[in-house]
Structure formats: C-alpha cells, structure tokens
Design an enzyme around this catalytic site. Structure first.
Site, PDB file in Angstrom:
ATOM      1  N   HIS A  21       0.835  -1.213   0.000  1.00  0.00           N
ATOM      2  CA  HIS A  21       0.000   0.000   0.000  1.00  0.00           C
ATOM      3  C   HIS A  21       0.869   1.262   0.000  1.00  0.00           C
ATOM      4  CE1 HIS A  21      -3.756  -2.130   0.817  1.00  0.00           C
ATOM      5  NE2 HIS A  21      -3.121  -2.822   1.747  1.00  0.00           N
ATOM      6  N   PRO A  22       0.409   2.307  -0.681  1.00  0.00           N
ATOM      7  CA  PRO A  22       1.076   3.606  -0.509  1.00  0.00           C
ATOM      8  C   PRO A  22       0.672   4.191   0.840  1.00  0.00           C
ATOM      9  CG  PRO A  22      -0.877   3.872  -1.861  1.00  0.00           C
ATOM     10  CD  PRO A  22      -0.736   2.389  -1.613  1.00  0.00           C
TER      11      PRO A  22
ATOM     12  N   GLU B 137      -9.824   4.443  -3.059  1.00  0.00           N
ATOM     13  CA  GLU B 137     -10.043   4.339  -1.619  1.00  0.00           C
ATOM     14  C   GLU B 137      -9.606   5.601  -0.880  1.00  0.00           C
ATOM     15  OE1 GLU B 137      -9.243  -0.456  -1.995  1.00  0.00           O
ATOM     16  OE2 GLU B 137      -7.735   0.835  -1.087  1.00  0.00           O
TER      17      GLU B 137
ATOM     18  N   PHE C   1       1.203   3.049   8.269  1.00  0.00           N
ATOM     19  CA  PHE C   1      -0.110   3.089   8.902  1.00  0.00           C
ATOM     20  C   PHE C   1      -1.146   2.498   7.949  1.00  0.00           C
ATOM     21  CE2 PHE C   1      -4.078   5.647   9.635  1.00  0.00           C
ATOM     22  CZ  PHE C   1      -4.411   5.096  10.862  1.00  0.00           C
TER      23      PHE C   1
ATOM     24  N   ILE D   8      -5.069   1.565   7.222  1.00  0.00           N
ATOM     25  CA  ILE D   8      -6.456   1.828   7.578  1.00  0.00           C
ATOM     26  C   ILE D   8      -7.289   1.675   6.318  1.00  0.00           C
ATOM     27  CG2 ILE D   8      -6.236   4.319   7.161  1.00  0.00           C
ATOM     28  CD1 ILE D   8      -8.250   4.779   9.437  1.00  0.00           C
TER      29      ILE D   8
ATOM     30  N   ALA E 102      -9.375   3.230   4.173  1.00  0.00           N
ATOM     31  CA  ALA E 102      -9.583   4.676   4.030  1.00  0.00           C
ATOM     32  C   ALA E 102     -10.827   5.039   3.244  1.00  0.00           C
ATOM     33  CB  ALA E 102      -8.355   5.295   3.353  1.00  0.00           C
TER      34      ALA E 102
END
Length: 234
Positions: free
Chosen positions: A65-66, A87, A118, A120, A122
C-alpha cells in the site's frame, strides 16, 4: 453481509494479489478458486489471513500500500494502485495543505515507531478522520498495533474482493449480451453500498471491536514477533 449472485468464476493469483499484496495469500486463494459466491470467498480469505499465512505475509501486504496521502509508485500492481486511488479519494478531496503536511509527519512518526506504514481502510474517510485515528492508535504497543493493522488490511481485502466479483459479474453479463436493466443496476449499487458501509464503519466500542476479530485456530502472535526496542518487526 448480503450475498451476491453465484458466479463460480475461476480467479487467478494475480487478481487476488491486487486484493491483498501477500503472495502466499494470493497463491492459496487462487488454488481454492472458484468460489460460488463473494461471501464464501471472504470466509476463505479471513481463514487464510488470520490463521494460515505467517506474519511476514502480513508485512508484505502492508508494504503493497502507498502511505495515506501518497500516490502509489509505478512499481505497484496496476489494479491495486487504481483501487488505492479510489479508496483515498475522499481523503484527498477533503485535504488541505496543512492537514496533508500533518499527515505526512504523523505517517513518518508512526513508521519509525512500528516499522511498517499506517494501515487503515480509508474508503469514505476524510483526511481529518484518518489523522485522528492515526493519532489515537499511535500510543498502542507494537504487538497490539500489528493486530489492528492486520484487521484493517482484511477490511481492505474484503472491499476489493467485492469489487473483483462485481467486475467479473458485469463482464460476464456483457459478454453474454444480457441487458443490464435500471433495476438490476440499482440492486447492485445497493449491495455495494451495504458492503462499503460495512467494511468502512469505525469500530468505536469494545464490543464491536471484539466482533471484528475472527476466532483463531492458531496461537496468537507472541511478543517475539516484534522487536519492541527497535519499534520494527524482526
């Protein structure tokens, strides 16, 4: 979660890799394919993710993920990168220069402490909301945060599996020259809205948090998984 139509499509490893960046997860999901429904694919995905793949696969998925607020690098899986942009679209649309800068600083602080970015789900969240959750989770012990990140990764995976099954269904209907009626479109939109709302809901109460954690068939992660003194995985 409401079931989507039974499709029985054979889904390839690369397609599952776009849903979750763990190569072992994608390999095992492809081996278990085809799935007769989205619900059954999600059941299999949860079992694999929480009970069968190891923590190194969790870290591999996280790294796919970025960081929130960043664009995916060109080396990332093209479909995964496209989904990441979607997202994060609400976050980027609600961001200001100051909130983005604060998010960059907290992302850096988080990664330095925990050793991974991190994570999540989003989708539908504003920059302010994401920043608030990041700050709330930052004081967690590494072992606790690692588990939370894994749960958020599963939410993302479920959302992407829903996208994948929807794409497969629409492609099949188009190739078979079945007309998609307005009512059918509305039904599909309602299903996806329910799925999206379910996956991105914030777990504020302890009861709700507990309900999101699957029953493990393997021992819980032990403290040796993370090097707490260094703030990063072994």
């Amino acid at each position: 979660m409401e079931s989507m139509a039974k499709v029985n499509y054979l889904i390839g490893e690369d397609e599952f890799l776009a849903c979750c960046g763990s190569t072992e997860f994608a390999k095992q999901m492809a081996a278990a394919s085809p799935f007769p429904s989205l619900d059954q694919a999600i059941v299999a995905a949860r079992d694999l993710w929480f009970n069968k793949v190891d923590v190194n696969e969790w870290l591999q998925a996280f790294s796919a993920h970025p960081q929130i607020g960043d664009s995916p690098p060109s080396s990332h899986h093209s479909t995964s990168a496209q989904w990441s942009k979607g997202e994060q679209s609400t976050a980027l649309a609600t961001a200001t220069s100051s909130s983005l800068q604060e998010l960059v600083e907290w992302n850096s602080r988080y990664r330095q402490k925990f050793g991974f970015i991190f994570i999540i789900c989003a989708s539908g969240r504003s920059t302010t909301e994401i920043l608030s959750v990041l700050q709330k989770r930052y004081p967690n012990r590494p072992i606790v945060e690692f588990e939370i990140a894994a749960q958020e990764q599963m939410k993302i995976t479920e959302l992407r599996l829903a996208n994948l099954f929807s794409t497969k269904t629409n492609a099949s209907m188009s190739s078979d020259q079945f007309p998609v009626t307005t009512a059918a479109k509305k039904t599909e939109e309602d299903r996806m809205s329910i799925i999206g709302g379910h996956l991105t809901a914030v777990s504020e109460s302890s009861d709700r948090k507990a309900s999101q954690i699957p029953v493990r068939t393997r021992p819980p992660i032990t403290t040796h998984v993370l090097d707490v003194s260094q703030g990063s995985p072994d």
